[in-house]
Write an enzyme that holds these catalytic residues in place. Structure first.
Site, PDB file in Angstrom:
ATOM      1  N   THR A  43      12.421  59.144   6.778  1.00  0.00           N
ATOM      2  CA  THR A  43      11.469  58.112   6.380  1.00  0.00           C
ATOM      3  C   THR A  43      12.220  56.846   5.995  1.00  0.00           C
ATOM      4  O   THR A  43      13.444  56.767   6.132  1.00  0.00           O
ATOM      5  CB  THR A  43      10.510  58.634   5.285  1.00  0.00           C
ATOM      6  OG1 THR A  43       9.470  57.677   5.110  1.00  0.00           O
ATOM      7  CG2 THR A  43      11.218  58.908   3.974  1.00  0.00           C
ATOM      8  N   LYS A  47      14.488  55.171   9.328  1.00  0.00           N
ATOM      9  CA  LYS A  47      13.922  55.247  10.685  1.00  0.00           C
ATOM     10  C   LYS A  47      14.586  54.291  11.671  1.00  0.00           C
ATOM     11  O   LYS A  47      14.801  54.643  12.826  1.00  0.00           O
ATOM     12  CB  LYS A  47      12.423  54.939  10.640  1.00  0.00           C
ATOM     13  CG  LYS A  47      11.599  55.967   9.897  1.00  0.00           C
ATOM     14  CD  LYS A  47      10.126  55.604  10.024  1.00  0.00           C
ATOM     15  CE  LYS A  47       9.286  56.364   9.036  1.00  0.00           C
ATOM     16  NZ  LYS A  47       7.850  56.143   9.238  1.00  0.00           N
ATOM     17  N   ASN A  68      11.668  58.875  13.647  1.00  0.00           N
ATOM     18  CA  ASN A  68      11.195  59.570  12.438  1.00  0.00           C
ATOM     19  C   ASN A  68      11.361  61.078  12.565  1.00  0.00           C
ATOM     20  O   ASN A  68      11.126  61.813  11.608  1.00  0.00           O
ATOM     21  CB  ASN A  68       9.733  59.210  12.120  1.00  0.00           C
ATOM     22  CG  ASN A  68       8.753  59.938  12.997  1.00  0.00           C
ATOM     23  OD1 ASN A  68       9.017  60.192  14.164  1.00  0.00           O
ATOM     24  ND2 ASN A  68       7.614  60.285  12.437  1.00  0.00           N
ATOM     25  N   ALA A 129       2.406  42.580   8.696  1.00  0.00           N
ATOM     26  CA  ALA A 129       3.369  42.430   9.791  1.00  0.00           C
ATOM     27  C   ALA A 129       4.745  42.931   9.350  1.00  0.00           C
ATOM     28  O   ALA A 129       5.775  42.419   9.780  1.00  0.00           O
ATOM     29  CB  ALA A 129       3.431  40.976  10.240  1.00  0.00           C
ATOM     30  N   GLY A 130       4.752  43.953   8.494  1.00  0.00           N
ATOM     31  CA  GLY A 130       6.008  44.606   8.123  1.00  0.00           C
ATOM     32  C   GLY A 130       6.317  45.670   9.171  1.00  0.00           C
ATOM     33  O   GLY A 130       5.827  45.596  10.307  1.00  0.00           O
ATOM     34  N   ALA A 132       5.338  48.835   9.404  1.00  0.00           N
ATOM     35  CA  ALA A 132       4.147  49.584   9.836  1.00  0.00           C
ATOM     36  C   ALA A 132       3.222  48.693  10.659  1.00  0.00           C
ATOM     37  O   ALA A 132       2.653  49.129  11.667  1.00  0.00           O
ATOM     38  CB  ALA A 132       3.411  50.127   8.612  1.00  0.00           C
ATOM     39  N   ASN A 152      -0.934  37.887   8.172  1.00  0.00           N
ATOM     40  CA  ASN A 152       0.073  38.391   7.238  1.00  0.00           C
ATOM     41  C   ASN A 152       0.375  37.298   6.217  1.00  0.00           C
ATOM     42  O   ASN A 152       0.226  36.111   6.513  1.00  0.00           O
ATOM     43  CB  ASN A 152       1.363  38.751   7.997  1.00  0.00           C
ATOM     44  CG  ASN A 152       2.334  39.540   7.142  1.00  0.00           C
ATOM     45  OD1 ASN A 152       1.923  40.461   6.431  1.00  0.00           O
ATOM     46  ND2 ASN A 152       3.611  39.198   7.180  1.00  0.00           N
ATOM     47  N   ARG A 153       0.773  37.718   5.009  1.00  0.00           N
ATOM     48  CA  ARG A 153       1.150  36.719   3.995  1.00  0.00           C
ATOM     49  C   ARG A 153       2.187  35.766   4.582  1.00  0.00           C
ATOM     50  O   ARG A 153       2.041  34.553   4.498  1.00  0.00           O
ATOM     51  CB  ARG A 153       1.714  37.442   2.757  1.00  0.00           C
ATOM     52  CG  ARG A 153       2.250  36.501   1.699  1.00  0.00           C
ATOM     53  CD  ARG A 153       2.776  37.251   0.502  1.00  0.00           C
ATOM     54  NE  ARG A 153       3.861  38.182   0.854  1.00  0.00           N
ATOM     55  CZ  ARG A 153       4.528  38.901  -0.017  1.00  0.00           C
ATOM     56  NH1 ARG A 153       4.226  38.828  -1.298  1.00  0.00           N
ATOM     57  NH2 ARG A 153       5.486  39.715   0.370  1.00  0.00           N
ATOM     58  N   TYR A 220      -2.939  56.118   1.705  1.00  0.00           N
ATOM     59  CA  TYR A 220      -3.750  57.332   1.502  1.00  0.00           C
ATOM     60  C   TYR A 220      -3.795  57.754   0.031  1.00  0.00           C
ATOM     61  O   TYR A 220      -4.498  58.704  -0.312  1.00  0.00           O
ATOM     62  CB  TYR A 220      -3.253  58.488   2.378  1.00  0.00           C
ATOM     63  CG  TYR A 220      -1.780  58.783   2.222  1.00  0.00           C
ATOM     64  CD1 TYR A 220      -0.853  58.247   3.109  1.00  0.00           C
ATOM     65  CD2 TYR A 220      -1.317  59.577   1.181  1.00  0.00           C
ATOM     66  CE1 TYR A 220       0.494  58.495   2.960  1.00  0.00           C
ATOM     67  CE2 TYR A 220       0.032  59.830   1.029  1.00  0.00           C
ATOM     68  CZ  TYR A 220       0.934  59.289   1.922  1.00  0.00           C
ATOM     69  OH  TYR A 220       2.277  59.536   1.765  1.00  0.00           O
TER      70      TYR A 220
HETATM   71  P1  ATR Z   1       5.991  48.866   5.655  1.00  0.00           P
HETATM   72  O1  ATR Z   1       7.157  49.595   6.225  1.00  0.00           O
HETATM   73  O2  ATR Z   1       5.069  49.728   4.837  1.00  0.00           O
HETATM   74  O3  ATR Z   1       5.256  48.058   6.668  1.00  0.00           O
HETATM   75  P2  ATR Z   1       7.110  46.373   4.725  1.00  0.00           P
HETATM   76  O4  ATR Z   1       7.845  46.222   6.009  1.00  0.00           O
HETATM   77  O5  ATR Z   1       7.811  46.047   3.457  1.00  0.00           O
HETATM   78  O6  ATR Z   1       6.607  47.874   4.549  1.00  0.00           O
HETATM   79  O7  ATR Z   1       5.743  45.532   4.846  1.00  0.00           O
HETATM   80  C1  ATR Z   1       4.896  45.328   3.746  1.00  0.00           C
HETATM   81  C2  ATR Z   1       3.675  44.537   4.193  1.00  0.00           C
HETATM   82  O8  ATR Z   1       2.848  44.261   3.043  1.00  0.00           O
HETATM   83  C3  ATR Z   1       4.010  43.171   4.777  1.00  0.00           C
HETATM   84  O9  ATR Z   1       3.008  42.810   5.700  1.00  0.00           O
HETATM   85  C4  ATR Z   1       3.975  42.285   3.528  1.00  0.00           C
HETATM   86  O10 ATR Z   1       3.762  40.918   3.774  1.00  0.00           O
HETATM   87  P3  ATR Z   1       5.057  39.954   4.013  1.00  0.00           P
HETATM   88  O11 ATR Z   1       5.475  40.204   5.421  1.00  0.00           O
HETATM   89  O12 ATR Z   1       4.529  38.591   3.773  1.00  0.00           O
HETATM   90  O13 ATR Z   1       6.080  40.376   3.008  1.00  0.00           O
HETATM   91  C5  ATR Z   1       2.769  42.850   2.826  1.00  0.00           C
HETATM   92  N1  ATR Z   1       2.806  42.512   1.406  1.00  0.00           N
HETATM   93  C6  ATR Z   1       3.683  42.995   0.501  1.00  0.00           C
HETATM   94  N2  ATR Z   1       3.429  42.448  -0.712  1.00  0.00           N
HETATM   95  C7  ATR Z   1       2.365  41.581  -0.555  1.00  0.00           C
HETATM   96  C8  ATR Z   1       1.617  40.727  -1.432  1.00  0.00           C
HETATM   97  N3  ATR Z   1       1.908  40.636  -2.735  1.00  0.00           N
HETATM   98  N4  ATR Z   1       0.595  40.032  -0.904  1.00  0.00           N
HETATM   99  C9  ATR Z   1       0.286  40.119   0.406  1.00  0.00           C
HETATM  100  N5  ATR Z   1       0.962  40.908   1.279  1.00  0.00           N
HETATM  101  C10 ATR Z   1       1.975  41.635   0.811  1.00  0.00           C
END
Ligand code: ATR
Length: 276
Positions: A43, A47, A68, A129-130, A132, A152-153, A220
């Site tokens: 995980t 990955k 994974n 857009a992280g 996942a 995405n933020r 979940y």
């Molecule tokens: P994962 O592997 O679960 O996708 P990640 O790559 O860290 O984890 O992605 C987290 C996601 O949640 C991203 O879309 C992130 O937005 P950013 O790309 O702008 O960082 C979003 N996210 C995390 N914290 C946030 C917040 N406080 N407000 C809005 N979006 C948030």
């Protein structure tokens, strides 16, 4: 979930959790290979790193750029590679690690089986857009989604995913920002909702859940996030991310055992252990 599945299949195997630092990943994989483990799951953050450290990559890992699931394979005296447990120890000439990805297929299986949503031709608003979010966007594109709206933020990350989709799946209509009309699905792939005080995963002045037919949350725990509760109140069909967790694990078990995974048994074990 895995131990319940293993027991149901009548196998004398055990699934165990190990905490491995990213800098030790290569030696952990080699160690498991040396000890002739059947396989591994990995995980975050392993990955992406594991792509470099497995001996061979299955097509699924190549396509999604992440591993994974690892299956250890043995070459027998005739030169045939097969699942390591199939080859008697005395006949193992060589062992290799083979990397798979079962996450992407798990998303579309969950959308179909838990939400009754067929991705082909659907219009989807994808939040996040992280890691996942990227796999979800690409998998939906690969399945022939009708229209894909990315929010995405950090919009530049959504932009990079849109560019990747335009390159890899030229027929897919992908746009940045909120849809002007209704969508079949709004999918939360952000981490927003894990904690009760988290901000809302989208801008409610730009989009209303009344304009979505279905809502999926990759989270979940809690079983119903504020996002899912609001979607349900707005009349959407809803499902949380437990199906993704279940189906990626079920597929991994099938890769190791070469048998059908007892999905209902695994789901029950998962729910009993998550929602105590
Ligand atoms: P994962 O592997 O679960 O996708 P990640 O790559 O860290 O984890 O992605 C987290 C996601 O949640 C991203 O879309 C992130 O937005 P950013 O790309 O702008 O960082 C979003 N996210 C995390 N914290 C946030 C917040 N406080 N407000 C809005 N979006 C948030």
């Amino acid at each position: 979930m895995q131990n319940a599945g293993i027991a149901e299949l009548g196998l004398d195997w055990r699934y165990l959790a190990f905490d491995v630092a990213p800098s030790d990943l290569a030696s952990a994989i080699v160690g498991a290979r040396t000890m002739k483990f059947v396989g591994l799951n990995l995980t975050v953050p392993h990955k992406l790193l594991a792509v470099e450290w497995v001996d061979v990559l299955d097509e699924s890992a190549k396509v999604w750029g992440a591993v994974n699931t690892i299956r250890f394979e043995a070459r027998d005296r005739s030169g045939t590679w097969q699942a390591i447990w199939r080859v008697p120890p005395g006949e193992i000439a060589e062992v290799r690690s083979c990397g798979f990805n079962t996450d992407a297929d798990a998303l579309t299986r969950a959308l179909r089986e838990d939400l009754g949503l067929e991705p082909r031709g659907a219009s989807v608003l994808l939040l996040g857009a992280g890691g996942a979010g990227r796999v979800a966007a690409l998998k939906l594109a690969a399945e022939g989604v009708g229209r894909l709206f990315l929010v995405n933020r950090t919009m530049s990350k959504a932009g990079a995913i849109a560019d990747e989709i335009r390159t890899r799946f030229a027929g897919v209509q992908v746009e940045l920002g909120y849809p002007g009309a209704g969508v079949d699905l709004v999918l939360n792939a952000t981490s927003m909702g894990l904690k009760p005080e988290d901000p809302w995963p989208f801008d409610a002045t730009q989009f209303s859940l009344e304009n979505a037919r279905a809502a999926y949350d990759m989270i979940y725990r809690p079983a119903e996030t504020r996002f899912l509760a609001a979607a349900r109140a707005a009349g959407c069909r809803t499902a949380n991310g437990i199906g993704m967790l279940l189906y990626q694990g079920a597929r991994a078990l099938e890769i190791w055992t070469e048998a059908s995974a007892p999905v209902a048994v695994m789901r029950r074990a998962l729910e009993e252990n998550i929602y105590v």
